[in-house]
Design a protein around this motif. Structure first.
Motif, PDB file in Angstrom:
ATOM      1  N   HIS A 144     -76.834 -56.332  23.421  1.00  0.00           N
ATOM      2  CA  HIS A 144     -78.132 -56.685  22.860  1.00  0.00           C
ATOM      3  C   HIS A 144     -79.269 -55.835  23.413  1.00  0.00           C
ATOM      4  CE1 HIS A 144     -77.581 -58.853  26.627  1.00  0.00           C
ATOM      5  NE2 HIS A 144     -78.886 -58.785  26.772  1.00  0.00           N
ATOM      6  N   SER A 145     -78.965 -54.839  24.217  1.00  0.00           N
ATOM      7  CA  SER A 145     -80.004 -54.189  25.016  1.00  0.00           C
ATOM      8  C   SER A 145     -80.631 -52.979  24.338  1.00  0.00           C
ATOM      9  CB  SER A 145     -79.423 -53.748  26.368  1.00  0.00           C
ATOM     10  OG  SER A 145     -78.447 -52.736  26.182  1.00  0.00           O
ATOM     11  N   ASP A 146     -81.884 -52.708  24.749  1.00  0.00           N
ATOM     12  CA  ASP A 146     -82.548 -51.473  24.328  1.00  0.00           C
ATOM     13  C   ASP A 146     -81.822 -50.264  24.902  1.00  0.00           C
ATOM     14  OD1 ASP A 146     -84.689 -52.606  22.846  1.00  0.00           O
ATOM     15  OD2 ASP A 146     -85.731 -53.090  24.707  1.00  0.00           O
ATOM     16  N   VAL A 147     -81.198 -50.441  26.067  1.00  0.00           N
ATOM     17  CA  VAL A 147     -80.489 -49.322  26.698  1.00  0.00           C
ATOM     18  C   VAL A 147     -79.335 -48.870  25.813  1.00  0.00           C
ATOM     19  CG1 VAL A 147     -79.144 -48.600  28.709  1.00  0.00           C
ATOM     20  CG2 VAL A 147     -81.143 -50.073  29.012  1.00  0.00           C
ATOM     21  N   LEU A 148     -78.579 -49.819  25.253  1.00  0.00           N
ATOM     22  CA  LEU A 148     -77.484 -49.425  24.358  1.00  0.00           C
ATOM     23  C   LEU A 148     -78.024 -48.683  23.150  1.00  0.00           C
ATOM     24  CD1 LEU A 148     -74.506 -49.399  23.572  1.00  0.00           C
ATOM     25  CD2 LEU A 148     -74.883 -51.601  22.423  1.00  0.00           C
ATOM     26  N   SER A 149     -79.095 -49.173  22.563  1.00  0.00           N
ATOM     27  CA  SER A 149     -79.643 -48.492  21.385  1.00  0.00           C
ATOM     28  C   SER A 149     -80.072 -47.072  21.726  1.00  0.00           C
ATOM     29  CB  SER A 149     -80.808 -49.287  20.792  1.00  0.00           C
ATOM     30  OG  SER A 149     -81.958 -49.249  21.614  1.00  0.00           O
ATOM     31  N   GLN A 150     -80.618 -46.887  22.939  1.00  0.00           N
ATOM     32  CA  GLN A 150     -81.014 -45.541  23.351  1.00  0.00           C
ATOM     33  C   GLN A 150     -79.803 -44.650  23.571  1.00  0.00           C
ATOM     34  OE1 GLN A 150     -84.474 -44.312  23.782  1.00  0.00           O
ATOM     35  NE2 GLN A 150     -83.078 -42.625  23.335  1.00  0.00           N
ATOM     36  N   HIS A 151     -78.761 -45.182  24.200  1.00  0.00           N
ATOM     37  CA  HIS A 151     -77.534 -44.404  24.399  1.00  0.00           C
ATOM     38  C   HIS A 151     -76.959 -43.941  23.064  1.00  0.00           C
ATOM     39  CE1 HIS A 151     -77.494 -45.046  28.590  1.00  0.00           C
ATOM     40  NE2 HIS A 151     -76.735 -46.126  28.669  1.00  0.00           N
ATOM     41  N   ILE A 152     -76.884 -44.852  22.105  1.00  0.00           N
ATOM     42  CA  ILE A 152     -76.295 -44.500  20.809  1.00  0.00           C
ATOM     43  C   ILE A 152     -77.150 -43.449  20.106  1.00  0.00           C
ATOM     44  CG2 ILE A 152     -75.591 -45.349  18.545  1.00  0.00           C
ATOM     45  CD1 ILE A 152     -73.791 -46.313  20.823  1.00  0.00           C
ATOM     46  N   ALA A 153     -78.465 -43.648  20.113  1.00  0.00           N
ATOM     47  CA  ALA A 153     -79.343 -42.668  19.466  1.00  0.00           C
ATOM     48  C   ALA A 153     -79.239 -41.305  20.145  1.00  0.00           C
ATOM     49  CB  ALA A 153     -80.787 -43.170  19.489  1.00  0.00           C
ATOM     50  N   ASN A 154     -79.219 -41.288  21.470  1.00  0.00           N
ATOM     51  CA  ASN A 154     -79.099 -40.015  22.181  1.00  0.00           C
ATOM     52  C   ASN A 154     -77.825 -39.280  21.778  1.00  0.00           C
ATOM     53  OD1 ASN A 154     -81.452 -40.524  23.552  1.00  0.00           O
ATOM     54  ND2 ASN A 154     -80.466 -41.167  25.464  1.00  0.00           N
ATOM     55  N   SER A 155     -76.751 -40.035  21.558  1.00  0.00           N
ATOM     56  CA  SER A 155     -75.473 -39.398  21.226  1.00  0.00           C
ATOM     57  C   SER A 155     -75.474 -38.778  19.836  1.00  0.00           C
ATOM     58  CB  SER A 155     -74.336 -40.429  21.312  1.00  0.00           C
ATOM     59  OG  SER A 155     -74.320 -41.272  20.172  1.00  0.00           O
ATOM     60  N   MET A 156     -76.386 -39.219  18.990  1.00  0.00           N
ATOM     61  CA  MET A 156     -76.444 -38.705  17.613  1.00  0.00           C
ATOM     62  C   MET A 156     -77.242 -37.406  17.507  1.00  0.00           C
ATOM     63  SD  MET A 156     -74.711 -40.736  15.603  1.00  0.00           S
ATOM     64  CE  MET A 156     -74.011 -42.397  15.642  1.00  0.00           C
ATOM     65  N   HIS A 157     -78.108 -37.164  18.482  1.00  0.00           N
ATOM     66  CA  HIS A 157     -78.906 -35.939  18.431  1.00  0.00           C
ATOM     67  C   HIS A 157     -77.985 -34.722  18.507  1.00  0.00           C
ATOM     68  CE1 HIS A 157     -82.905 -37.624  18.395  1.00  0.00           C
ATOM     69  NE2 HIS A 157     -82.556 -38.480  19.335  1.00  0.00           N
ATOM     70  N   GLY A 158     -78.213 -33.774  17.627  1.00  0.00           N
ATOM     71  CA  GLY A 158     -77.352 -32.602  17.521  1.00  0.00           C
ATOM     72  C   GLY A 158     -76.253 -32.770  16.489  1.00  0.00           C
ATOM     73  N   ARG A 159     -76.111 -33.978  15.959  1.00  0.00           N
ATOM     74  CA  ARG A 159     -75.092 -34.222  14.938  1.00  0.00           C
ATOM     75  C   ARG A 159     -75.721 -34.646  13.612  1.00  0.00           C
ATOM     76  NH1 ARG A 159     -70.679 -38.157  16.963  1.00  0.00           N
ATOM     77  NH2 ARG A 159     -72.372 -39.245  18.041  1.00  0.00           N
ATOM     78  N   GLU A 160     -76.973 -34.272  13.434  1.00  0.00           N
ATOM     79  CA  GLU A 160     -77.681 -34.650  12.204  1.00  0.00           C
ATOM     80  C   GLU A 160     -76.999 -34.096  10.957  1.00  0.00           C
ATOM     81  OE1 GLU A 160     -80.741 -34.793  15.532  1.00  0.00           O
ATOM     82  OE2 GLU A 160     -79.088 -33.461  14.937  1.00  0.00           O
ATOM     83  N   ASP A 161     -76.456 -32.873  11.054  1.00  0.00           N
ATOM     84  CA  ASP A 161     -75.775 -32.297   9.889  1.00  0.00           C
ATOM     85  C   ASP A 161     -74.559 -33.124   9.490  1.00  0.00           C
ATOM     86  OD1 ASP A 161     -77.588 -30.270   9.614  1.00  0.00           O
ATOM     87  OD2 ASP A 161     -76.342 -28.744  10.577  1.00  0.00           O
ATOM     88  N   ARG A 162     -73.871 -33.686  10.470  1.00  0.00           N
ATOM     89  CA  ARG A 162     -72.704 -34.515  10.150  1.00  0.00           C
ATOM     90  C   ARG A 162     -73.129 -35.801   9.453  1.00  0.00           C
ATOM     91  NH1 ARG A 162     -69.623 -32.880  15.666  1.00  0.00           N
ATOM     92  NH2 ARG A 162     -68.448 -31.148  14.773  1.00  0.00           N
ATOM     93  N   ILE A 163     -74.245 -36.376   9.897  1.00  0.00           N
ATOM     94  CA  ILE A 163     -74.757 -37.562   9.205  1.00  0.00           C
ATOM     95  C   ILE A 163     -75.136 -37.205   7.779  1.00  0.00           C
ATOM     96  CG2 ILE A 163     -76.603 -39.284   9.143  1.00  0.00           C
ATOM     97  CD1 ILE A 163     -76.774 -39.009  12.216  1.00  0.00           C
ATOM     98  N   ARG A 164     -75.814 -36.085   7.626  1.00  0.00           N
ATOM     99  CA  ARG A 164     -76.325 -35.690   6.306  1.00  0.00           C
ATOM    100  C   ARG A 164     -75.203 -35.383   5.328  1.00  0.00           C
ATOM    101  NH1 ARG A 164     -80.135 -32.890   8.177  1.00  0.00           N
ATOM    102  NH2 ARG A 164     -78.942 -30.983   8.448  1.00  0.00           N
ATOM    103  N   THR A 165     -74.088 -34.843   5.818  1.00  0.00           N
ATOM    104  CA  THR A 165     -72.990 -34.476   4.918  1.00  0.00           C
ATOM    105  C   THR A 165     -71.937 -35.568   4.787  1.00  0.00           C
ATOM    106  OG1 THR A 165     -71.831 -33.347   6.727  1.00  0.00           O
ATOM    107  CG2 THR A 165     -73.292 -32.015   5.325  1.00  0.00           C
ATOM    108  N   HIS A 166     -71.797 -36.419   5.799  1.00  0.00           N
ATOM    109  CA  HIS A 166     -70.854 -37.543   5.709  1.00  0.00           C
ATOM    110  C   HIS A 166     -71.240 -38.625   6.721  1.00  0.00           C
ATOM    111  CE1 HIS A 166     -66.437 -38.901   4.901  1.00  0.00           C
ATOM    112  NE2 HIS A 166     -67.250 -39.928   5.043  1.00  0.00           N
ATOM    113  N   ALA A 167     -70.927 -38.413   8.005  1.00  0.00           N
ATOM    114  CA  ALA A 167     -71.217 -39.444   9.003  1.00  0.00           C
ATOM    115  C   ALA A 167     -71.010 -38.895  10.402  1.00  0.00           C
ATOM    116  CB  ALA A 167     -70.321 -40.667   8.790  1.00  0.00           C
TER     117      ALA A 167
END
Length: 205
Positions: A144-167
């Motif tokens: 339930h923590s803000d820390v988890l949300s920050q960890h997950i968001a940090n892990s997505m940085h640099g993978r924006e193209d993968r999100i944009r093309t699929h996931a």
């Protein structure tokens, strides 16, 4: 928009129906469980998200009107019930990566949970998963923590193209998979691909 306009918006009505449908399919295909998971889709400045206890109390048999509509800060505009604990992750991903995708799924996929329990990243071993690269694992933080949300968001940085093309997906230790896709059906497709990939790794000689 007023609440009445939000309720009448065909795009929001369609998104609520997709969230309910994808939640049922995840449960039927053992890609999430009664213990939890969450599904959301962004429509403009609004997020349609499965309510808390969708698994344990409703066994993922949601109707479109059960799906909450919230603003980007998590204030409930439509729907009964309370917002999920993991909504912090969903909303952060929608805010930070909304230009790249609209669908977010948190899943307790049965095979992938082996990697979550072991706190291990998952390499791709199938042609169907090569496009996703290595699925990283982040440091532990409570669900339930803000820390988890920050960890997950940090892990997505640099993978924006993968999100944009699929996931793109990330493993949360002892917890499960968080994944963002270009749309909700692409996200659902990716969750199953990730879980099949995990199954192969577990059973390979």
């Amino acid at each position: 928009m007023s609440i009445e306009q939000v309720a009448a918006d065909p795009a929001i009505q369609a998104a609520r129906a997709r969230v309910a449908r994808v939640g049922r399919m995840l449960f039927e295909r053992q890609l999430t469980d009664a213990a939890g998971g969450n599904v959301s889709e962004r429509v403009g400045q609004y997020v349609c998200i499965s309510p808390r206890y969708s698994g344990s109390q409703r066994q993922w048999q949601l109707d479109p009107e059960d799906v909450l509509v919230v603003d980007m800060e998590g204030q409930i505009l439509l729907g009964d019930g309370t917002i999920s604990r993991e909504s912090k992750v969903h909303l952060r991903l929608h805010r930070e990566f909304g230009n790249h995708g609209t669908g977010v799924i948190h899943a307790h996929a049965r095979n992938l949970l082996v990697f979550a329990a072991a706190e291990l990243p998952m390499p791709p071993v199938l042609e169907a998963t090569r496009k996703f690269g290595i699925t990283p694992v982040v440091p532990y933080a409570p669900a339930h923590s803000d820390v988890l949300s920050q960890h997950i968001a940090n892990s997505m940085h640099g993978r924006e193209d993968r999100i944009r093309t699929h996931a793109a997906g990330t493993i949360a230790p002892w917890h499960g998979l968080f994944l963002m896709g270009k749309d909700l059906y692409a996200a659902f497709d990716a969750v199953e691909r990730f879980d099949v990939n995990a199954h192969i790794l577990i059973h390979a000689p």
